[in-house]
Design an enzyme around this catalytic site. Structure first.
Site, PDB file in Angstrom:
ATOM      1  CD  GLU A 195      40.294  34.218  31.557  1.00 43.48           C
ATOM      2  OE1 GLU A 195      41.233  33.784  30.882  1.00 43.48           O
ATOM      3  OE2 GLU A 195      40.388  35.233  32.278  1.00 43.48           O
ATOM      4  CE1 TYR A 235      32.573  42.418  30.389  1.00 46.87           C
ATOM      5  CE2 TYR A 235      32.286  40.085  30.785  1.00 46.87           C
ATOM      6  CZ  TYR A 235      32.634  41.337  31.236  1.00 46.87           C
ATOM      7  OH  TYR A 235      33.041  41.508  32.532  1.00 46.87           O
TER       8      TYR A 235
END
Length: 149
Positions: A108, A120
């Protein structure tokens, strides 16, 4: 002279360094007790450390549960940021998760944290949903991201 970085798994002797990095990195830091429980009691948890010259400069927590892995937290000391060390430790965490049998890795990230989201995505993660009001410090939503290993 270029710095050399090494990786190893955390032990309880590393808690003070982890806590220092945690408090310098997050508005709602985990407690020393939480990290202690992760390292000592959580059979699914691995805490990867990044070191240079004997100094811990970053860490990444990974839970590996059967074929799924989850990043619990990742942080680099402020004075070492901007050197692609977050990317380096994430790559090592992905290798670790795969080595222990994971096919997928999730995490998250705050919806406002575009820098982390971009990192990411660079590593192959894709958005997979929103966790509403995930962060208790301000009620911010979290973007769930996944990558196949």
């Amino acid at each position: 002279m270029e710095e050399t970085y090494t990786y190893r798994l955390a032990t309880v002797n590393d808690l003070q360094d982890i806590i220092e990095i945690e408090h310098a990195s997050f508005t709602l830091p985990w407690t020393q007790e939480a990290f202690y429980n992760e390292i000592v009691h959580n059979q699914f948890a691995y805490y990867l450390l990044l070191e240079t010259d004997g100094k811990i400069v970053g860490y990444c927590g990974v839970w590996v549960i059967i074929d799924d892995a989850h990043i619990t937290n990742v942080a680099i000391r402020p004075e070492y940021r901007g050197k692609k060390l977050g990317e380096a430790i994430m790559k090592q965490a992905m290798i670790l998760a795969k080595r222990y049998g994971s096919a997928r890795l999730s995490l998250e990230v705050r919806v406002s944290n575009y820098v982390a989201q971009n990192l990411y995505r660079k590593l192959g993660f894709q958005g997979g949903g929103i966790r509403k009001n995930y962060y208790s410090d301000n009620g911010e939503d979290a973007l769930v991201m996944w990558v196949m290993l």
